[in-house]
Design a protein around this motif. Structure first.
Motif, PDB file in Angstrom:
ATOM      1  N   HIS A  59       0.808  -1.217   0.000  1.00  0.00           N
ATOM      2  CA  HIS A  59       0.000   0.000   0.000  1.00  0.00           C
ATOM      3  C   HIS A  59       0.849   1.278   0.000  1.00  0.00           C
ATOM      4  O   HIS A  59       0.305   2.374   0.032  1.00  0.00           O
ATOM      5  CB  HIS A  59      -0.937   0.003   1.205  1.00  0.00           C
ATOM      6  N   SER A  60       2.156   1.139  -0.022  1.00  0.00           N
ATOM      7  CA  SER A  60       3.045   2.298  -0.016  1.00  0.00           C
ATOM      8  C   SER A  60       2.997   3.009  -1.362  1.00  0.00           C
ATOM      9  O   SER A  60       2.512   2.475  -2.362  1.00  0.00           O
ATOM     10  CB  SER A  60       4.473   1.852   0.269  1.00  0.00           C
ATOM     11  N   CYS A  61       3.513   4.227  -1.393  1.00  0.00           N
ATOM     12  CA  CYS A  61       3.548   4.971  -2.652  1.00  0.00           C
ATOM     13  C   CYS A  61       4.426   4.285  -3.695  1.00  0.00           C
ATOM     14  O   CYS A  61       4.097   4.273  -4.879  1.00  0.00           O
ATOM     15  CB  CYS A  61       4.033   6.406  -2.405  1.00  0.00           C
ATOM     16  N   SER A  62       5.552   3.711  -3.265  1.00  0.00           N
ATOM     17  CA  SER A  62       6.417   3.028  -4.225  1.00  0.00           C
ATOM     18  C   SER A  62       5.704   1.809  -4.810  1.00  0.00           C
ATOM     19  O   SER A  62       5.818   1.529  -6.012  1.00  0.00           O
ATOM     20  CB  SER A  62       7.734   2.615  -3.564  1.00  0.00           C
ATOM     21  N   SER A  63       4.962   1.089  -3.979  1.00  0.00           N
ATOM     22  CA  SER A  63       4.222  -0.067  -4.478  1.00  0.00           C
ATOM     23  C   SER A  63       3.084   0.359  -5.392  1.00  0.00           C
ATOM     24  O   SER A  63       2.836  -0.270  -6.436  1.00  0.00           O
ATOM     25  CB  SER A  63       3.666  -0.882  -3.303  1.00  0.00           C
TER      26      SER A  63
END
Length: 280
Positions: free
Chosen positions: A141-145
């Motif tokens: 759920h991270s921005c990179s993901s």
């Protein structure tokens, strides 16, 4: 993005190391287009959460060359030695990186919040196992993901196949280095180096004890490259590298197919993103 969760400073530096450029960008390699597109998507996510991020042109950073077995380009060696000049230029670019300066301007609390936004509060939620049995986890759920999900359309597939492709590369190189033909060519290379006044059992021994001055560095690198050709080490390494690459790609055909399919499908999307968005 690297396989493991990136630290705050390194994460930002790997995403953007160089000076800003105008849009649209043209002439990017496939790898550069994919990275810039991912950075643009990452920027969009971070800005929604109240953080700044500058996407930059990767071509302005001096690029090092990989010589996994032996330096075999005399002209390159004569110009760069073992690449310490390139390393210094890269270090300078990192010191001047606007994203690093932005991170340093934040309070410790905001830095922690940025790290959580980029990589997630903890590296958990998605775990993959590479072809050599290692496990890696990340927060989906991270921005990179989210950026990689948007770009590749399959976060788990991309994360797993990219990590395994890195493992396959490591397996290929180490297998070549242990091959009897490579070792024999290495003995011939070492004898050539001795005739030039250098006593090294193999090229790896030079990496472990690099020369001190720039002049000595260049002289040694040129000798290494010259002997790589005359001893047959360079040709042997190239032949073995191709041989084991074919073997490993066949053995792990499923991983290779997934990686190449996701990468190929993402390229038109990446180039569209790069052309339609400002990178500054």
């Amino acid at each position: 993005m690297s396989i493991a969760m990136r630290t705050l400073i390194v994460g930002v530096l790997l995403a953007a190391l160089t000076a800003c450029s105008a849009t649209p960008l043209t002439g990017l390699t496939d790898a550069q287009a994919l990275q810039v597109a991912e950075d643009i998507l990452l920027r969009g996510c971070l800005r929604k959460l109240g953080f700044d991020f500058i996407v930059t042109d990767p071509r302005t950073l001096p690029q090092a060359r990989e010589f996994p077995y032996v330096i075999d380009d005399v002209a390159w060696a004569r110009q760069h030695g073992y690449g310490t000049d390139i390393q210094r230029a890269q270090d300078q670019a990192r010191r001047n990186d606007p994203n690093a300066k932005y991170v340093q301007s934040l309070s410790s609390q905001r830095q922690a919040a940025l790290l959580a936004a980029e990589n997630g509060p903890s590296p958990s939620g998605l775990t993959i196992t590479t072809v050599d049995g290692l496990q890696y986890s990340r927060n989906p759920h991270s921005c990179s993901s989210q950026a990689q999900q948007q770009l590749y359309g399959d976060l788990a597939g991309w994360f797993g196949s990219k990590a395994s492709m890195d493992s396959i590369k490591y397996l290929r190189i180490t297998t070549v280095q242990r091959d009897p033909a490579f070792l024999q060519a290495g003995h011939t290379w070492s004898a050539c180096m001795q005739r030039s006044g250098y006593h090294y059992a193999n090229p790896a021994a030079i990496r472990a004890a690099p020369p001190g001055t720039r002049t000595k560095e260049v002289q040694l690198a040129v000798a290494e490259a010259t002997c790589a050709s005359s001893s047959g080490l360079s040709a042997t390494a190239a032949s073995l590298d191709k041989h084991y690459d074919e073997i490993l790609r066949t053995r792990y055909r499923g991983v290779v197919t997934t990686y190449e399919r996701l990468r190929t499908n993402a390229l038109p999307r990446a180039r569209s993103i790069v052309q339609s968005e400002s990178i500054s």
